[in-house]
Motif scaffolding. Sequence first.
Motif, PDB file in Angstrom:
ATOM      1  N   PRO A  57       4.937 -56.358  -2.440  1.00  0.00           N
ATOM      2  CA  PRO A  57       3.895 -55.795  -1.696  1.00  0.00           C
ATOM      3  C   PRO A  57       2.553 -55.591  -2.603  1.00  0.00           C
ATOM      4  O   PRO A  57       2.890 -54.748  -3.556  1.00  0.00           O
ATOM      5  CB  PRO A  57       4.287 -54.556  -0.884  1.00  0.00           C
ATOM      6  CG  PRO A  57       5.705 -54.719  -1.030  1.00  0.00           C
ATOM      7  CD  PRO A  57       6.034 -55.589  -2.252  1.00  0.00           C
ATOM      8  N   THR A  58       1.585 -56.113  -2.415  1.00  0.00           N
ATOM      9  CA  THR A  58       0.251 -55.633  -3.116  1.00  0.00           C
ATOM     10  C   THR A  58      -0.825 -55.334  -2.456  1.00  0.00           C
ATOM     11  O   THR A  58      -0.724 -55.374  -1.416  1.00  0.00           O
ATOM     12  CB  THR A  58       0.007 -57.113  -4.019  1.00  0.00           C
ATOM     13  OG1 THR A  58      -0.232 -58.082  -3.227  1.00  0.00           O
ATOM     14  CG2 THR A  58       1.304 -57.479  -5.125  1.00  0.00           C
ATOM     15  N   VAL A  86       4.622 -51.567   3.088  1.00  0.00           N
ATOM     16  CA  VAL A  86       3.263 -50.726   2.846  1.00  0.00           C
ATOM     17  C   VAL A  86       2.838 -50.173   3.939  1.00  0.00           C
ATOM     18  O   VAL A  86       2.463 -48.896   3.702  1.00  0.00           O
ATOM     19  CB  VAL A  86       2.218 -51.905   2.198  1.00  0.00           C
ATOM     20  CG1 VAL A  86       0.746 -51.261   2.328  1.00  0.00           C
ATOM     21  CG2 VAL A  86       2.900 -52.675   1.103  1.00  0.00           C
ATOM     22  N   TRP A 132      -5.945 -60.914  -1.763  1.00  0.00           N
ATOM     23  CA  TRP A 132      -5.668 -60.627  -0.228  1.00  0.00           C
ATOM     24  C   TRP A 132      -4.601 -59.452  -0.320  1.00  0.00           C
ATOM     25  O   TRP A 132      -3.978 -59.151  -1.376  1.00  0.00           O
ATOM     26  CB  TRP A 132      -4.933 -61.968   0.209  1.00  0.00           C
ATOM     27  CG  TRP A 132      -4.532 -61.822   1.601  1.00  0.00           C
ATOM     28  CD1 TRP A 132      -3.289 -61.898   2.075  1.00  0.00           C
ATOM     29  CD2 TRP A 132      -5.019 -61.628   2.687  1.00  0.00           C
ATOM     30  NE1 TRP A 132      -3.082 -61.719   3.236  1.00  0.00           N
ATOM     31  CE2 TRP A 132      -4.409 -61.506   3.950  1.00  0.00           C
ATOM     32  CE3 TRP A 132      -6.554 -61.218   2.987  1.00  0.00           C
ATOM     33  CZ2 TRP A 132      -4.626 -61.256   5.027  1.00  0.00           C
ATOM     34  CZ3 TRP A 132      -6.946 -61.169   4.299  1.00  0.00           C
ATOM     35  CH2 TRP A 132      -6.088 -61.103   5.391  1.00  0.00           C
ATOM     36  N   PHE A 133      -4.651 -58.503   0.686  1.00  0.00           N
ATOM     37  CA  PHE A 133      -3.753 -57.567   0.656  1.00  0.00           C
ATOM     38  C   PHE A 133      -2.405 -57.671   1.261  1.00  0.00           C
ATOM     39  O   PHE A 133      -1.796 -56.644   1.404  1.00  0.00           O
ATOM     40  CB  PHE A 133      -4.702 -56.293   1.280  1.00  0.00           C
ATOM     41  CG  PHE A 133      -4.957 -56.534   2.895  1.00  0.00           C
ATOM     42  CD1 PHE A 133      -5.821 -57.549   3.330  1.00  0.00           C
ATOM     43  CD2 PHE A 133      -4.230 -55.649   3.774  1.00  0.00           C
ATOM     44  CE1 PHE A 133      -6.062 -57.655   4.453  1.00  0.00           C
ATOM     45  CE2 PHE A 133      -4.467 -55.706   5.118  1.00  0.00           C
ATOM     46  CZ  PHE A 133      -5.524 -56.796   5.485  1.00  0.00           C
ATOM     47  N   GLY A 134      -2.117 -59.112   1.460  1.00  0.00           N
ATOM     48  CA  GLY A 134      -0.426 -58.989   2.037  1.00  0.00           C
ATOM     49  C   GLY A 134       0.290 -59.084   0.776  1.00  0.00           C
ATOM     50  O   GLY A 134      -0.190 -59.132  -0.378  1.00  0.00           O
ATOM     51  N   SER A 135       1.472 -59.406   1.054  1.00  0.00           N
ATOM     52  CA  SER A 135       2.459 -59.686   0.009  1.00  0.00           C
ATOM     53  C   SER A 135       2.705 -60.825  -0.435  1.00  0.00           C
ATOM     54  O   SER A 135       2.547 -62.040   0.282  1.00  0.00           O
ATOM     55  CB  SER A 135       3.858 -59.208   0.353  1.00  0.00           C
ATOM     56  OG  SER A 135       4.398 -59.831   1.754  1.00  0.00           O
ATOM     57  N   TYR A 169       4.819 -56.536   4.265  1.00  0.00           N
ATOM     58  CA  TYR A 169       3.712 -55.689   3.949  1.00  0.00           C
ATOM     59  C   TYR A 169       3.889 -54.823   5.218  1.00  0.00           C
ATOM     60  O   TYR A 169       3.599 -53.463   4.975  1.00  0.00           O
ATOM     61  CB  TYR A 169       2.386 -56.412   4.335  1.00  0.00           C
ATOM     62  CG  TYR A 169       1.071 -55.532   4.475  1.00  0.00           C
ATOM     63  CD1 TYR A 169       0.648 -55.142   3.451  1.00  0.00           C
ATOM     64  CD2 TYR A 169       0.800 -54.978   5.699  1.00  0.00           C
ATOM     65  CE1 TYR A 169      -0.593 -54.422   3.464  1.00  0.00           C
ATOM     66  CE2 TYR A 169      -0.336 -54.172   5.805  1.00  0.00           C
ATOM     67  CZ  TYR A 169      -1.035 -53.805   4.833  1.00  0.00           C
ATOM     68  OH  TYR A 169      -2.142 -53.035   4.920  1.00  0.00           O
ATOM     69  N   VAL A 217      -4.084 -53.964  -0.859  1.00  0.00           N
ATOM     70  CA  VAL A 217      -4.581 -52.399  -0.398  1.00  0.00           C
ATOM     71  C   VAL A 217      -3.172 -51.364  -0.590  1.00  0.00           C
ATOM     72  O   VAL A 217      -2.368 -51.863   0.251  1.00  0.00           O
ATOM     73  CB  VAL A 217      -5.205 -52.516   0.995  1.00  0.00           C
ATOM     74  CG1 VAL A 217      -5.456 -51.208   1.248  1.00  0.00           C
ATOM     75  CG2 VAL A 217      -6.441 -53.468   0.741  1.00  0.00           C
ATOM     76  N   ASP A 257       3.215 -60.578   8.191  1.00  0.00           N
ATOM     77  CA  ASP A 257       3.773 -60.382   6.769  1.00  0.00           C
ATOM     78  C   ASP A 257       4.778 -59.201   6.900  1.00  0.00           C
ATOM     79  O   ASP A 257       4.330 -58.054   6.772  1.00  0.00           O
ATOM     80  CB  ASP A 257       2.546 -59.927   5.814  1.00  0.00           C
ATOM     81  CG  ASP A 257       3.118 -59.777   4.298  1.00  0.00           C
ATOM     82  OD1 ASP A 257       4.399 -59.486   4.314  1.00  0.00           O
ATOM     83  OD2 ASP A 257       2.209 -59.969   3.386  1.00  0.00           O
ATOM     84  N   PRO A 280      -2.080 -58.705   7.800  1.00  0.00           N
ATOM     85  CA  PRO A 280      -0.669 -58.696   7.499  1.00  0.00           C
ATOM     86  C   PRO A 280       0.488 -57.922   8.280  1.00  0.00           C
ATOM     87  O   PRO A 280       1.751 -57.970   8.510  1.00  0.00           O
ATOM     88  CB  PRO A 280      -0.725 -58.237   5.952  1.00  0.00           C
ATOM     89  CG  PRO A 280      -1.974 -58.309   5.531  1.00  0.00           C
ATOM     90  CD  PRO A 280      -2.925 -58.229   6.789  1.00  0.00           C
TER      91      PRO A 280
END
Lengths: 173, 140
Positions: A75-76, B50, A68-71, B46, A78, B43, B39
Amino acid sequence: MAEYRFPVDASQIMLFARAVGDKNPIYHDAEYAKNTEVGGIIAPPTFVQAAAQYDPNFPLRPRIGEPWFGSGREPTGVKPKEKAAADGKKEGAIGQSARVLHAEQKFLYHRPIRPGDVLTVTTKPGKRWEKEGKRGGSLKFSEAISEFRNQDGELVVTAIMVGVETGQTVTQN
Amino acid sequence: MALHASQLNIGDTHSEVVASNLTRTQIVQYAGASGDYMPLHTDEVYAREVAGYPTVFAHGMLSMGATGMMLTNWVGDGRLTEYSARFTRQVWPGDDLTATATVTAIDSIEGQHFVQLDVVTVNQHGQEVINGKATARIDP
């Protein structure tokens, strides 16, 4: 054209109404609703958004066992497009969806949605256009037109979503 | 509870406060109800680190849903025939939203009366966050 089924139950209508801050008893109190013009619990005007729960291809829902692209710890997922390119990777569908914002939404109401309805959802692409944004770089707009039909084949709601893909983070203040 | 064509005038308005000090929790609640867990909305890490936003912001559809409450409270349940919204500005945690509908036309089509409405929702700074339209069936 994508197609899937969206079973509507009273709990989901209640939870959706709560989430938009609407305490109207027509959305949760069957006794009250029985004596109204519509004769029973109905769904609130924007409820068909909840069809996303059942859309097998909806990219903004975590999937069991998939990244999943949320943290998490950090933060991980995408990276912005530039970072992905630096890593020699393609941004991928989720990365693109992270930059697509919802610009506009239209609903046409044909019949009330009621608990127990089993809706069939069909979505097809609509118009596409592009323009230069004042703050968000080049803006690419696209429509997705969804028809919601009930178990009797009757058209219940038509939903037209306009998404905008921005070249960068949109700042407005 | 339905509106009556005979009692409405072009320019009539109805306003409601549809969110007060909007919380991150309500945004998460909307994510859970709608199935949209983007997110950017759910989030904080994020959204800031990000995506480069100051914090999370509400789904446009949360504001449209809250604005829809103002509409159904005014025109009655099951009376809307169309409702559209453009999301003109982001809605942030802490925002207060006031939604207003203004009568722009009163029509009769094959004996059925309709009211057409302009719909605007503003934040606590008076900045427009939603600009839309709605049509509802009304009584004579």
